[in-house]
Design a protein around this motif. Structure first.
Motif, PDB file in Angstrom:
ATOM      1  N   GLY A 137     -40.767 -11.731 -37.765  1.00 29.49           N
ATOM      2  CA  GLY A 137     -39.980 -11.591 -36.550  1.00 29.49           C
ATOM      3  C   GLY A 137     -38.763 -12.469 -36.534  1.00 29.49           C
ATOM      4  N   ALA A 138     -38.657 -13.400 -37.506  1.00 23.73           N
ATOM      5  CA  ALA A 138     -37.530 -14.327 -37.547  1.00 23.73           C
ATOM      6  C   ALA A 138     -36.412 -13.852 -38.463  1.00 23.73           C
ATOM      7  CB  ALA A 138     -38.010 -15.705 -37.993  1.00 23.73           C
ATOM      8  N   TRP A 139     -36.536 -12.639 -39.007  1.00 22.40           N
ATOM      9  CA  TRP A 139     -35.383 -12.081 -39.732  1.00 22.40           C
ATOM     10  C   TRP A 139     -34.307 -11.792 -38.691  1.00 22.40           C
ATOM     11  CZ3 TRP A 139     -34.497 -10.505 -44.932  1.00 22.40           C
ATOM     12  CH2 TRP A 139     -33.285  -9.852 -45.115  1.00 22.40           C
ATOM     13  N   VAL A 140     -33.178 -12.469 -38.813  1.00 23.68           N
ATOM     14  CA  VAL A 140     -32.148 -12.378 -37.799  1.00 23.68           C
ATOM     15  C   VAL A 140     -30.876 -11.833 -38.426  1.00 23.68           C
ATOM     16  CG1 VAL A 140     -30.783 -13.639 -36.099  1.00 23.68           C
ATOM     17  CG2 VAL A 140     -33.145 -14.329 -36.556  1.00 23.68           C
ATOM     18  N   ASP A 141     -30.427 -10.669 -37.972  1.00 21.01           N
ATOM     19  CA  ASP A 141     -29.109 -10.165 -38.354  1.00 21.01           C
ATOM     20  C   ASP A 141     -28.075 -10.806 -37.439  1.00 21.01           C
ATOM     21  OD1 ASP A 141     -29.424  -7.860 -40.419  1.00 21.01           O
ATOM     22  OD2 ASP A 141     -31.007  -7.491 -38.941  1.00 21.01           O
ATOM     23  N   MET A 142     -26.975 -11.271 -38.010  1.00 14.33           N
ATOM     24  CA  MET A 142     -26.000 -12.062 -37.273  1.00 14.33           C
ATOM     25  C   MET A 142     -25.155 -11.176 -36.359  1.00 14.33           C
ATOM     26  SD  MET A 142     -26.654 -15.094 -37.841  1.00 14.33           S
ATOM     27  CE  MET A 142     -27.513 -16.150 -38.972  1.00 14.33           C
ATOM     28  N   LEU A 143     -25.709 -10.887 -35.187  1.00 15.16           N
ATOM     29  CA  LEU A 143     -25.046 -10.015 -34.219  1.00 15.16           C
ATOM     30  C   LEU A 143     -24.401 -10.867 -33.132  1.00 15.16           C
ATOM     31  CD1 LEU A 143     -24.453  -7.188 -33.118  1.00 15.16           C
ATOM     32  CD2 LEU A 143     -26.661  -7.259 -31.952  1.00 15.16           C
ATOM     33  N   ARG A 193     -22.219  -0.757 -49.664  1.00 17.33           N
ATOM     34  CA  ARG A 193     -22.373  -1.543 -48.445  1.00 17.33           C
ATOM     35  C   ARG A 193     -21.484  -0.993 -47.335  1.00 17.33           C
ATOM     36  NH1 ARG A 193     -20.830  -7.979 -47.455  1.00 17.33           N
ATOM     37  NH2 ARG A 193     -21.148  -7.920 -45.178  1.00 17.33           N
ATOM     38  N   ILE A 194     -22.065  -0.722 -46.190  1.00 20.92           N
ATOM     39  CA  ILE A 194     -21.332  -0.329 -44.989  1.00 20.92           C
ATOM     40  C   ILE A 194     -21.984  -1.033 -43.801  1.00 20.92           C
ATOM     41  CG2 ILE A 194     -20.625   1.542 -43.460  1.00 20.92           C
ATOM     42  CD1 ILE A 194     -20.745   3.447 -45.798  1.00 20.92           C
ATOM     43  N   ASP A 195     -21.256  -1.958 -43.187  1.00 17.37           N
ATOM     44  CA  ASP A 195     -21.718  -2.666 -42.002  1.00 17.37           C
ATOM     45  C   ASP A 195     -20.809  -2.313 -40.833  1.00 17.37           C
ATOM     46  OD1 ASP A 195     -23.382  -3.836 -43.833  1.00 17.37           O
ATOM     47  OD2 ASP A 195     -22.479  -5.828 -43.721  1.00 17.37           O
ATOM     48  N   LEU A 196     -21.398  -1.984 -39.716  1.00 16.93           N
ATOM     49  CA  LEU A 196     -20.643  -1.645 -38.511  1.00 16.93           C
ATOM     50  C   LEU A 196     -21.160  -2.478 -37.345  1.00 16.93           C
ATOM     51  CD1 LEU A 196     -20.706   2.250 -38.877  1.00 16.93           C
ATOM     52  CD2 LEU A 196     -18.837   0.716 -39.524  1.00 16.93           C
ATOM     53  N   LYS A 197     -20.245  -3.076 -36.597  1.00 23.32           N
ATOM     54  CA  LYS A 197     -20.591  -3.842 -35.405  1.00 23.32           C
ATOM     55  C   LYS A 197     -19.586  -3.550 -34.303  1.00 23.32           C
ATOM     56  CE  LYS A 197     -22.597  -7.875 -37.771  1.00 23.32           C
ATOM     57  NZ  LYS A 197     -22.536  -9.358 -37.895  1.00 23.32           N
ATOM     58  N   ALA A 198     -20.053  -3.584 -33.074  1.00 20.28           N
ATOM     59  CA  ALA A 198     -19.162  -3.397 -31.935  1.00 20.28           C
ATOM     60  C   ALA A 198     -19.785  -4.068 -30.717  1.00 20.28           C
ATOM     61  CB  ALA A 198     -18.912  -1.923 -31.648  1.00 20.28           C
ATOM     62  N   GLY A 199     -18.928  -4.548 -29.824  1.00 13.34           N
ATOM     63  CA  GLY A 199     -19.428  -5.188 -28.618  1.00 13.34           C
ATOM     64  C   GLY A 199     -18.396  -5.175 -27.510  1.00 13.34           C
ATOM     65  N   ILE A 200     -18.864  -5.241 -26.277  1.00 11.64           N
ATOM     66  CA  ILE A 200     -17.979  -5.240 -25.118  1.00 11.64           C
ATOM     67  C   ILE A 200     -18.555  -6.174 -24.058  1.00 11.64           C
ATOM     68  CG2 ILE A 200     -19.117  -3.241 -24.089  1.00 11.64           C
ATOM     69  CD1 ILE A 200     -15.346  -3.994 -23.898  1.00 11.64           C
ATOM     70  N   ASN A 201     -17.688  -6.933 -23.400  1.00 17.05           N
ATOM     71  CA  ASN A 201     -18.074  -7.816 -22.297  1.00 17.05           C
ATOM     72  C   ASN A 201     -17.339  -7.372 -21.042  1.00 17.05           C
ATOM     73  OD1 ASN A 201     -19.225 -10.757 -21.541  1.00 17.05           O
ATOM     74  ND2 ASN A 201     -17.223 -10.491 -20.584  1.00 17.05           N
ATOM     75  N   LEU A 202     -18.086  -7.124 -19.956  1.00 15.65           N
ATOM     76  CA  LEU A 202     -17.501  -6.608 -18.723  1.00 15.65           C
ATOM     77  C   LEU A 202     -17.896  -7.492 -17.541  1.00 15.65           C
ATOM     78  CD1 LEU A 202     -18.337  -2.816 -19.209  1.00 15.65           C
ATOM     79  CD2 LEU A 202     -16.110  -3.923 -19.568  1.00 15.65           C
ATOM     80  N   PRO A 203     -16.930  -8.210 -16.938  1.00 14.51           N
ATOM     81  CA  PRO A 203     -17.238  -8.950 -15.707  1.00 14.51           C
ATOM     82  C   PRO A 203     -17.505  -7.985 -14.552  1.00 14.51           C
ATOM     83  CG  PRO A 203     -15.220  -9.741 -16.746  1.00 14.51           C
ATOM     84  CD  PRO A 203     -15.570  -8.440 -17.399  1.00 14.51           C
ATOM     85  N   VAL A 204     -18.348  -8.394 -13.640  1.00 12.21           N
ATOM     86  CA  VAL A 204     -18.647  -7.586 -12.449  1.00 12.21           C
ATOM     87  C   VAL A 204     -18.698  -8.496 -11.233  1.00 12.21           C
ATOM     88  CG1 VAL A 204     -19.963  -5.828 -13.719  1.00 12.21           C
ATOM     89  CG2 VAL A 204     -21.139  -7.824 -12.836  1.00 12.21           C
ATOM     90  N   GLY A 205     -18.442  -7.920 -10.078  1.00 13.18           N
ATOM     91  CA  GLY A 205     -18.600  -8.653  -8.821  1.00 13.18           C
ATOM     92  C   GLY A 205     -17.636  -9.787  -8.625  1.00 13.18           C
ATOM     93  N   ASN A 206     -16.368  -9.622  -9.050  1.00 15.87           N
ATOM     94  CA  ASN A 206     -15.351 -10.652  -8.823  1.00 15.87           C
ATOM     95  C   ASN A 206     -15.784 -12.027  -9.341  1.00 15.87           C
ATOM     96  OD1 ASN A 206     -13.529  -8.890  -7.480  1.00 15.87           O
ATOM     97  ND2 ASN A 206     -14.737  -9.083  -5.596  1.00 15.87           N
ATOM     98  N   LEU A 213     -22.719  -6.043 -24.162  1.00 15.42           N
ATOM     99  CA  LEU A 213     -23.453  -5.135 -25.034  1.00 15.42           C
ATOM    100  C   LEU A 213     -22.945  -5.274 -26.447  1.00 15.42           C
ATOM    101  CD1 LEU A 213     -25.409  -2.736 -25.548  1.00 15.42           C
ATOM    102  CD2 LEU A 213     -23.490  -1.216 -25.009  1.00 15.42           C
ATOM    103  N   ASP A 214     -23.865  -5.459 -27.396  1.00 18.91           N
ATOM    104  CA  ASP A 214     -23.525  -5.536 -28.815  1.00 18.91           C
ATOM    105  C   ASP A 214     -24.448  -4.601 -29.586  1.00 18.91           C
ATOM    106  OD1 ASP A 214     -21.630  -8.049 -29.062  1.00 18.91           O
ATOM    107  OD2 ASP A 214     -23.261  -8.655 -27.725  1.00 18.91           O
ATOM    108  N   THR A 215     -23.898  -3.981 -30.616  1.00 23.18           N
ATOM    109  CA  THR A 215     -24.696  -3.087 -31.445  1.00 23.18           C
ATOM    110  C   THR A 215     -24.247  -3.213 -32.897  1.00 23.18           C
ATOM    111  OG1 THR A 215     -25.436  -0.789 -31.725  1.00 23.18           O
ATOM    112  CG2 THR A 215     -23.137  -1.143 -31.108  1.00 23.18           C
TER     113      THR A 215
END
Length: 772
Positions: A137-143, A193-206, A213-215
């Motif tokens: 369970g400690a295999w960690v992909d650097m996301l 080798r093909i690595d794909l990463k994407a992420g978005i940060n959205l503030p809410v409520g002023n 979200l990261d994938t």
């Protein structure tokens, strides 16, 4: 409030007295001018860590703590936990020798080499502040991790059980309530080798909250080749890997005093086949000569039978692979009050997997000793855990900082495994596996183990004056394990004598820590500490066919460590030198010597660790991380292999080398940044990692076939950055000079199964990243 810190971990300046200058002269350290202003852009900035469960500047933490930041993760192309070897002094993270989806963590020579349901690791791994029981369970992909913190030495007070040699914390980036930002990244390289990463940060409520979200998805064909017995290639994607997953984190701040964070992650991993490269003596006559096959004298050279990263498969292994699906949910609540900061961390994590391994790489059973042993292992695991931690941190007036807390851990591990080497040899067995026409000599183990652990802990920092602090802490832990263990013959119908067994055991232990630190100058910290660590006990027989070892509980492993350290920034924060000396004594250490049995030992170790960074100008930086280690057996059980002579009569005894204790680990390199017109820059980095000669994690016998020769690897990268980091393109190479080396291996006690795990040759990658 003490000199050098306040609750916000900001730097303060204090006058320096004659005593401080006198000490520096006695130590032979030149007194350096102390800047009155904060570090400039040309100096080395502050690094904030949570190693002591509060936000602090790294240079003000009186402990051996290393940090691998997000920029370093990107520059070194660190893809997962297994890529951290030697980047931190005295840290080794090779792949597990049996379960390909489980890294093995060793700090200062202490860890766990075999991934079995009954074993506990001596390095505690935390993901998002949550302890992870299983190394699978400690295999960690650097996301999108903000940093990795490595705490060396026993961490029994604040991090609890199973941290006898240290702890590793993977710290994800927290949602940001201030702004919208995101990224998309693609990496291509050799071996498809093909690595794909994407992420978005959205503030809410002023500004009251945010959602992040990261994938990711990573894939490559691996570098293992399946061959036939004539060494002709059959399949070059034997080690193909494909990982993908996602993490969502939500943050809510309904008031200035309250913060709530809920996060969840899910991942799926496919790791192909785990198989060693078979090795034989270089002397052709030695392939049947026990004096060479089982030599402990260090005089026999072994070479790959089919070539590096080439192996043949046994019948039961063909078509096998490793698969894992897992994830978790974490809820954190933080409340600031007049008495301090209260924090609750509630978490659930789990995974299920199947891994198929083959203990030898020849593709043929072992027959050397007159019995026929196949090497197939087929394991199914289902692991679930729940943790709850409460923390309260604060201060009494300005003299005492405190951290107190309570902790609960629950884990259930269910495993069903077939092992061909466990039980009656194939040529003597009257049983046949269901669906087969012949015996492979194996047995089935069905395991159901439940673990519960409770703990109370406290740590007090008493500031005797503005420069001198005394720290006292301790943790009381109560553990209980319950086990149901059944071993069946190969027909999966008949129990071995004495099975099934049902047994339980409880332990409790107090682990203290005492330390003192002194800041003679604003940018100089001297500290000393004494700490104890505790690794909970376990059943002896992991894949046992003997009922007595299946219910024989081993005593906990204990560690006692003394440390002396100096942390300093010089020349207006252009030079940073962090140095730690330590000595440790570990008692009750256990190593696997057969599916049924372990050997125990006491080991004394000592060493020196140095982390050096020099930035003479803003554009240029040099770094070196050095770990020196010396370890010796002081006591061992009568059945320990160090007392067993090889065929020539030689037994190393207490002169044997404990596993995973290289005399040095080194990581060093340089970074140069070239400014270009129109807000562009080029960043070049070259680095080398070196690891000294040692015996791999299963090399307790100290056979010549179990030696890992010293190796060094050079990496390089060039990054083009545009528009202040909005666009970034990196071209890099690992193992630049295409060295052939190996980093792990398998037992040499069955010579036909002796083998090595070779690293990849030269590889290249191209990364393109877009940030908003």
């Amino acid at each position: 409030m003490r000199c050098g810190t306040d609750q916000g971990a900001r730097r303060r300046r204090c006058g320096q007295g004659p005593a401080a200058v006198t000490l520096l002269l006695l130590l032979g350290i030149p007194e350096l001018a102390q800047a009155e202003e904060p570090a400039t852009s040309s100096g080395l900035g502050d690094i904030i860590v949570t190693a002591r469960k509060r936000d602090e500047v790294l240079q003000q933490v009186p402990a051996a703590v290393s940090v691998v930041g997000s920029a370093q993760i990107a520059r070194h192309d660190i893809k997962n936990a297994a890529d951290l070897t030697a980047i931190v002094p005295n840290l080794l993270t090779p792949m597990n020798a049996v379960a390909f989806n489980a890294p093995a963590f060793f700090i200062r020579g202490v860890g766990q080499g075999d991934h079995n349901w009954n074993t506990e690791n001596g390095v505690a791994v935390f993901i998002d502040d949550v302890y992870v029981q299983s190394t699978s369970g400690a295999w960690v992909d650097m996301l999108d991790f903000d940093r990795v913190e490595v705490l060396r030495g026993p961490q029994g007070t604040l991090y609890g059980r199973n941290s006898t040699s240290g702890a590793i914390k993977f710290v994800p980036r927290q949602p940001d309530v201030e702004s919208v930002h995101g990224y998309a990244e693609a990496v291509i390289g050799n071996r498809s080798r093909i690595d794909l990463k994407a992420g978005i940060n959205l503030p809410v409520g002023n500004g009251m909250g945010a959602i992040k979200l990261d994938t990711f998805r990573t894939a490559n064909d691996g570098y293992l080749t399946r061959v036939d017995f004539a060494n002709q290639p059959l399949d070059d994607e034997l080690g193909r890997r494909e990982h993908y997953g996602a993490r969502v984190a939500t943050l809510l701040r309904p008031s200035d005093q309250l913060e709530l964070e809920l996060s969840g992650d899910i991942n799926r991993q496919g790791n192909g086949m785990n198989i060693v490269t078979p090795i034989v003596p270089a002397d052709p006559d030695g392939q049947t000569d026990l004096a060479q096959l089982l030599s402990k004298r260090g005089t026999v050279k072994f070479v790959p039978l089919y070539g590096p990263n080439r192996a043949a498969l046994e019948p039961l292994t063909i078509g096998g692979a490793s698969r894992q699906t897992g994830g978790g949910v974490v809820f954190k609540a933080t409340l600031d009050s007049d008495i301090g900061r209260f924090r609750s961390i509630t978490a659930w994590r789990g995974y299920k997997d199947r891994f198929v391994s083959q203990l030898g790489g020849r593709g043929l059973p072992s027959t050397l000793f007159g019995v026929t042993l196949y090497g197939n292992v087929d394991s199914h695991e289902k692991v679930r855990q729940f943790t709850q931690e409460f923390q309260l941190t604060g201060e009494f007036s300005s003299q005492v900082d405190y951290t107190i807390g309570a902790y609960f851990f629950h884990n259930r591990w269910i495993e069903s495994e077939y092992g061909a080497t466990n039980g009656i040899p194939a040529n003597l067995s009257p049983f046949v596996m269901p669906g087969q026409t012949q015996s492979f000599g194996g047995s089935y183990n069905d395991i159901d183990q439940t673990t519960n652990s409770w703990a109370l802990f406290a740590n007090l920092d008493w500031h005797l004056d503005e420069r001198l602090t005394l720290s006292v802490g301790g943790r009381q832990t109560w553990d209980r394990k319950r086990l149901s263990f059944e071993t069946l013959f190969e027909d999966y119908a008949s129990d071995y004598p004495g099975f099934p067994v049902h047994t339980s055991k409880a332990w409790n232990r107090f682990t203290p820590r005492v330390g003192i630190d002194w800041r003679p100058l604003d940018d100089l910290l001297v500290y000393a500490s004494f700490a104890k660590g505790y690794k909970v006990g376990n059943v002896e027989g992991a894949r046992s066919s003997i009922a007595t070892t299946a219910q024989h509980w081993l005593a906990p492993e204990l560690a006692t460590t003394w440390e002396l350290g100096v942390k300093a920034d010089w020349f207006e924060h252009r030079l940073r030198t962090n140095i730690t000396a330590f000595t440790s004594y570990n008692t009750g250490r256990t190593d696997l010597i057969s599916p049924d049995l372990v050997a125990s030992s006491n080991i004394r170790s000592k060493g020196l660790e140095a982390e050096l960074t020099f930035a003479p100008i803003e554009q240029f930086q040099l770094f070196a991380n050095i770990g020196l280690l010396e370890a010796h057996y002081r006591k061992a059980s009568a059945n320990h292999p160090i007392f067993s002579p090889d065929p020539t009569g030689y037994a190393p005894g207490y002169d044997a080398q404990p596993v995973m204790t290289p005399k040095y680990t080194i990581s060093a390199g340089a970074i140069y940044v070239l400014a270009l017109p129109d807000d562009q820059k080029l960043t070049a980095e070259g680095s080398i990692r070196a690891v000294g000669k040692h015996f791999h994690a299963l090399g307790i016998n100290n056979f010549d076939s179990e030696v890992i020769r010293a190796y060094s690897v050079t990496d390089a990268s060039l990054t083009w950055t545009v528009a202040s980091g909005k666009y970034r393109v990196t071209a890099g190479a690992h193992n630049l000079f295409d060295k052939t080396y190996y980093y792990s291996g398998f037992f040499g006690s069955i010579p036909e199964f002796a083998g090595r795990y070779y690293a990849d040759g030269r590889s290249w990658y191209l990364r393109i990243r877009y940030s908003i």
